[in-house]
Design a protein around this motif. Sequence first.
Motif: not given
Length: 106
Positions: A48-51, A54-56, A62-64, A73-74
């Motif tokens: 589930n990634l955007n075009f 980034s991990a941030d 996901v976690s706000g 982890a990301a």
Amino acid sequence: MKKLALVAVVALLGLVVFAATQLTLFVIQPIGMLPEGRTVLILRGDKNLNFIDSADAICERVSGGVSLICRSAALSAAINDTKILLRMPYSATLYGISTGGREYDR
């Protein structure tokens, strides 16, 4: 000539749709293990990634918020078990796009 132009437009449109749905420009912010940062073009697969991502940005969605554990982890989840098609230098512009203009500490 018109048929050739139409074929070229359809092929270009197909390429754009493929890239937007199957590829991700993943930006790795400069961090301790990779001080110069990196931008990689990867196959998205079923992740589930955007075009542009980034991990941030994933941590924020996901976690706000962003933490070192979440960032690690990301990054691992996005990069592991995928095909890296192209390695490029870090892009602060793409990082900013992925995070909506926010910057997080290294």
